[in-house]
Scaffold this active site. Structure first.
Site, PDB file in Angstrom:
ATOM      1  N   ARG A  51       0.821  -1.214   0.000  1.00 29.67           N
ATOM      2  CA  ARG A  51       0.000   0.000   0.000  1.00 29.67           C
ATOM      3  C   ARG A  51       0.853   1.262   0.000  1.00 29.67           C
ATOM      4  O   ARG A  51       0.453   2.306  -0.467  1.00 29.67           O
ATOM      5  CB  ARG A  51      -0.866   0.023   1.266  1.00 29.67           C
ATOM      6  CG  ARG A  51      -2.239  -0.521   1.041  1.00 29.67           C
ATOM      7  CD  ARG A  51      -2.995  -0.467   2.317  1.00 29.67           C
ATOM      8  NE  ARG A  51      -2.149  -0.946   3.412  1.00 29.67           N
ATOM      9  CZ  ARG A  51      -2.588  -1.218   4.638  1.00 29.67           C
ATOM     10  NH1 ARG A  51      -3.835  -1.036   4.921  1.00 29.67           N
ATOM     11  NH2 ARG A  51      -1.791  -1.664   5.574  1.00 29.67           N
ATOM     12  N   LYS A 148       1.901 -18.653   5.194  1.00 29.31           N
ATOM     13  CA  LYS A 148       1.073 -19.043   6.322  1.00 29.31           C
ATOM     14  C   LYS A 148       0.767 -17.812   7.176  1.00 29.31           C
ATOM     15  O   LYS A 148       1.511 -16.852   7.065  1.00 29.31           O
ATOM     16  CB  LYS A 148       1.752 -20.151   7.127  1.00 29.31           C
ATOM     17  CG  LYS A 148       2.861 -19.676   8.071  1.00 29.31           C
ATOM     18  CD  LYS A 148       3.346 -20.800   8.932  1.00 29.31           C
ATOM     19  CE  LYS A 148       2.702 -20.778  10.295  1.00 29.31           C
ATOM     20  NZ  LYS A 148       3.494 -20.040  11.307  1.00 29.31           N
ATOM     21  N   GLU A 216      12.391 -23.405  20.637  1.00 31.06           N
ATOM     22  CA  GLU A 216      12.974 -22.110  20.265  1.00 31.06           C
ATOM     23  C   GLU A 216      13.421 -21.393  21.528  1.00 31.06           C
ATOM     24  O   GLU A 216      12.766 -21.515  22.574  1.00 31.06           O
ATOM     25  CB  GLU A 216      11.942 -21.260  19.543  1.00 31.06           C
ATOM     26  CG  GLU A 216      11.502 -21.866  18.234  1.00 31.06           C
ATOM     27  CD  GLU A 216      10.565 -20.930  17.484  1.00 31.06           C
ATOM     28  OE1 GLU A 216      11.064 -20.127  16.697  1.00 31.06           O
ATOM     29  OE2 GLU A 216       9.347 -20.998  17.729  1.00 31.06           O
ATOM     30  N   ASP A 235       0.256 -21.942  15.426  1.00 33.65           N
ATOM     31  CA  ASP A 235       1.447 -21.343  14.825  1.00 33.65           C
ATOM     32  C   ASP A 235       2.454 -22.403  14.370  1.00 33.65           C
ATOM     33  O   ASP A 235       3.140 -22.219  13.367  1.00 33.65           O
ATOM     34  CB  ASP A 235       2.109 -20.411  15.859  1.00 33.65           C
ATOM     35  CG  ASP A 235       3.280 -19.634  15.289  1.00 33.65           C
ATOM     36  OD1 ASP A 235       3.098 -18.985  14.239  1.00 33.65           O
ATOM     37  OD2 ASP A 235       4.375 -19.681  15.879  1.00 33.65           O
ATOM     38  N   HIS A 240       3.997 -26.900  10.825  1.00 35.40           N
ATOM     39  CA  HIS A 240       5.374 -27.388  10.745  1.00 35.40           C
ATOM     40  C   HIS A 240       5.545 -28.782  11.372  1.00 35.40           C
ATOM     41  O   HIS A 240       6.128 -29.675  10.764  1.00 35.40           O
ATOM     42  CB  HIS A 240       6.339 -26.416  11.443  1.00 35.40           C
ATOM     43  CG  HIS A 240       6.268 -25.015  10.933  1.00 35.40           C
ATOM     44  ND1 HIS A 240       6.026 -24.719   9.617  1.00 35.40           N
ATOM     45  CD2 HIS A 240       6.410 -23.810  11.547  1.00 35.40           C
ATOM     46  CE1 HIS A 240       6.025 -23.399   9.461  1.00 35.40           C
ATOM     47  NE2 HIS A 240       6.249 -22.832  10.617  1.00 35.40           N
TER      48      HIS A 240
HETATM   49  C1  BG6 Z   1       7.101 -19.555  11.931  1.00 38.16           C
HETATM   50  C2  BG6 Z   1       6.362 -19.258  13.205  1.00 38.16           C
HETATM   51  O1  BG6 Z   1       6.246 -20.152  10.991  1.00 38.16           O
HETATM   52  O2  BG6 Z   1       8.191 -20.429  12.209  1.00 38.16           O
HETATM   53  C3  BG6 Z   1       7.307 -18.663  14.246  1.00 38.16           C
HETATM   54  O3  BG6 Z   1       5.300 -18.354  12.935  1.00 38.16           O
HETATM   55  C4  BG6 Z   1       8.517 -19.530  14.440  1.00 38.16           C
HETATM   56  O4  BG6 Z   1       6.623 -18.461  15.478  1.00 38.16           O
HETATM   57  C5  BG6 Z   1       9.154 -19.900  13.105  1.00 38.16           C
HETATM   58  O5  BG6 Z   1       9.442 -18.819  15.245  1.00 38.16           O
HETATM   59  C6  BG6 Z   1      10.250 -20.934  13.301  1.00 38.16           C
HETATM   60  O6  BG6 Z   1      10.947 -21.106  12.089  1.00 38.16           O
HETATM   61  P1  BG6 Z   1      12.472 -21.563  12.093  1.00 38.16           P
HETATM   62  O7  BG6 Z   1      12.791 -21.757  10.646  1.00 38.16           O
HETATM   63  O8  BG6 Z   1      13.245 -20.464  12.730  1.00 38.16           O
HETATM   64  O9  BG6 Z   1      12.536 -22.828  12.880  1.00 38.16           O
END
Ligand code: BG6
Length: 486
Positions: A51, A148, A216, A235, A240
């Site tokens: 935008r 996503k 994480e 999430d 994943h």
């Molecule tokens: C994203 C999530 O899809 O993947 C995040 O929204 C997450 O919350 C991230 O931190 C993790 O990805 P990676 O590649 O760092 O393991």
């Protein structure tokens, strides 16, 4: 052996959300690296849109800055960045209105691959898809790429799929799950289906259980508003971890083609049993002891009463012939001790121990490490070296890809592979519509269960291995989690 770079066909990539965080951190640096390595050249164009009113020159200089900030794992010269940014152009577009679409149309070439990358919130997917189609910008060969989250439940995912399919065929739609672009995730398929050693053992007769961990160390700082509406289940698990589960559990497809692979993944999701609330542990992080007040999840989310989970562990069961009796324990969380992602396959103990009194026989564990230090480890039991009789000890056969294959260069970021696959027209590493819907159909009742129960997630300390409930979840079955970090 230097990894081969096979150039892709000339393309015009229109990037919606080009000034957003994901574009700056991931998408534009990934494109730059593929350009730098010679996978595409000066006959390709990247048209940024959002935008915001910006000139082409402003967009080029913002992109150069993004590459300097986020693309510096590779040695880069100012000339290379300048050469890359010459491929960039910019058009301000009103996704819900009429402004800007004609200009995009004028910039596109007849004979180049057309890809539209929607790095925007899912609420904009239907409008953008409709405009692309009604203005004739999208041709039957064009590709549309969607970031996503793809919906927040089954109903919203179905609506999105219907809105997209009104204008695009499934073969044109690329739904991103960036975990599928990770090198080790693809290696899991190579390991299983290009070696004869593992597959005969890959079933409940030989495998006791599987642990899938995505831990994480970062929290939700800066993304609290989005995350608080989503939580770890939406999430991370629905997408994943589900993908990791599918690739671990699926039957061998007859061929490595997009639909053959995705058919097998859908069958795994459809075989998942509903998960009772007793097989779930949810947690929410407290602040770090040295972080002071204002450092916990609720502070980051800006919601002092939040009941959103920043950690979840659950026991999934694939009810089919291969896996009956072998649970898959999944866990993921923020602000844990270390950043570790892995799939650990625990083999059953030998049926009979001839070494009684010589120390424990360590069950074999095959660990597929996604990050850090991508690689594979197999825990074995060996004889403790030296004289003194037969004593047993555990030892690892360890392969770190970077050490084993140093000539293959730096690991590619998942986005580099995925974007090039879009241009090549290969959908294998993208989620099909029915796959996403099946994953939501499994996740929805789980989420509804705790929403109805109204229970708050259990607090856990930042920097720990998660809430105590997650330990109970697996101890109850006489098993233990692998450690997270040292
Ligand atoms: C994203 C999530 O899809 O993947 C995040 O929204 C997450 O919350 C991230 O931190 C993790 O990805 P990676 O590649 O760092 O393991």
């Amino acid at each position: 052996m230097v990894s081969r770079v096979i150039p892709v066909a000339p393309f015009d990539l229109v990037l919606f959300g080009a000034t957003g965080d994901l574009a700056r951190r991931k998408i534009l640096p990934a494109l730059f690296h593929r350009f730098q390595i010679g996978q595409f050249g000066n006959d390709c164009r990247i048209i940024g849109t959002s935008r915001t009113e910006l000139s082409g020159e402003e967009f080029r200089s913002q992109t150069a800055e993004a590459i300097r900030d986020f693309g510096q794992d590779v040695e880069t010269t100012a000339e290379e960045i300048a050469e890359f940014t010459q491929l960039l152009d910019y058009v301000a577009v009103d996704a819900r209105g009429t402004g800007g679409w004609d200009q995009i149309n004028e910039k596109l070439r007849e004979d180049a691959v057309r890809a539209f990358y929607l790095s925007v919130g899912p609420s904009l997917f239907p409008d953008i898809a409709r405009r692309l189609s009604e203005t004739g910008i999208a041709t039957p060969e064009s590709r549309i790429v969607l970031e996503k989250p793809f919906g927040h439940d089954l109903a919203s995912a179905q609506e999105l799929n219907a809105a997209l399919r009104a204008h695009f065929q499934e073969k044109q739609i690329y739904r991103i799950d960036h975990y599928l672009g990770k090198e080790t995730v693809q290696n899991l398929m190579a390991l299983r289906f290009a070696n004869s050693l593992f597959e005969p053992l890959w079933n409940s007769s030989h495998i006791d259980h599987v642990q899938i961990t995505v831990a994480e160390s970062i929290g939700v700082e800066g993304r609290g508003e989005y995350y608080d509406k989503s939580g770890a289940m939406r999430d991370m698990v629905q997408n994943h971890l589900m993908q990791l589960l599918c690739l671990t559990a699926m039957e061998p497809p007859a061929r490595f083609t997009p639909n053959a692979v995705r058919d097998e993944k859908v069958k795994v999701i459809e075989a998942l049993r509903p998960v009772p609330q007793t097989s779930i542990a949810r947690g929410q992080y407290r602040g770090r002891s040295d972080g002071g007040a204002g450092d916990g999840y609720r502070d980051h989310a800006g919601n002092p009463a939040s009941r959103t989970e920043s950690y979840i562990a659950l026991k999934a069961e694939v009810a089919n012939w291969r896996w009956a009796g072998t649970p898959f324990y999944l866990r993921t969380g923020k602000r844990l001790r270390e950043r570790v992602s892995e799939i650990a396959v625990f083999f059953r103990d030998p049926p009979h121990n001839i070494f009684e009194g010589s120390g424990p026989v360590h069950g074999n564990v095959l660990v597929i490490r996604l990050q850090p230090d991508e690689g594979i480890t197999l825990r074995t039991t060996i004889k403790d070296p030296g004289p003194g009789g037969m004593r047993l000890t555990g030892a690892n056969l360890d392969m770190t890809f970077a050490e084993e294959l140093p000539e293959s260069g730096r690991p590619q970021d998942a986005y580099e592979r995925l974007i090039m696959d879009v241009i090549r027209g290969n959908q294998t590493l993208f989620m099909r519509g029915d796959e996403v819907e099946a994953a939501w159909a499994w996740a929805d009742p789980i989420i509804a269960g705790w929403e109805e129960g109204g229970e708050a997630p259990q607090p856990y300390d930042s920097g720990s291995a998660g809430p105590d409930d997650s330990l109970l979840l697996i101890h109850r079955d006489g098993r233990r989690w692998r450690g997270i970090g040292s």
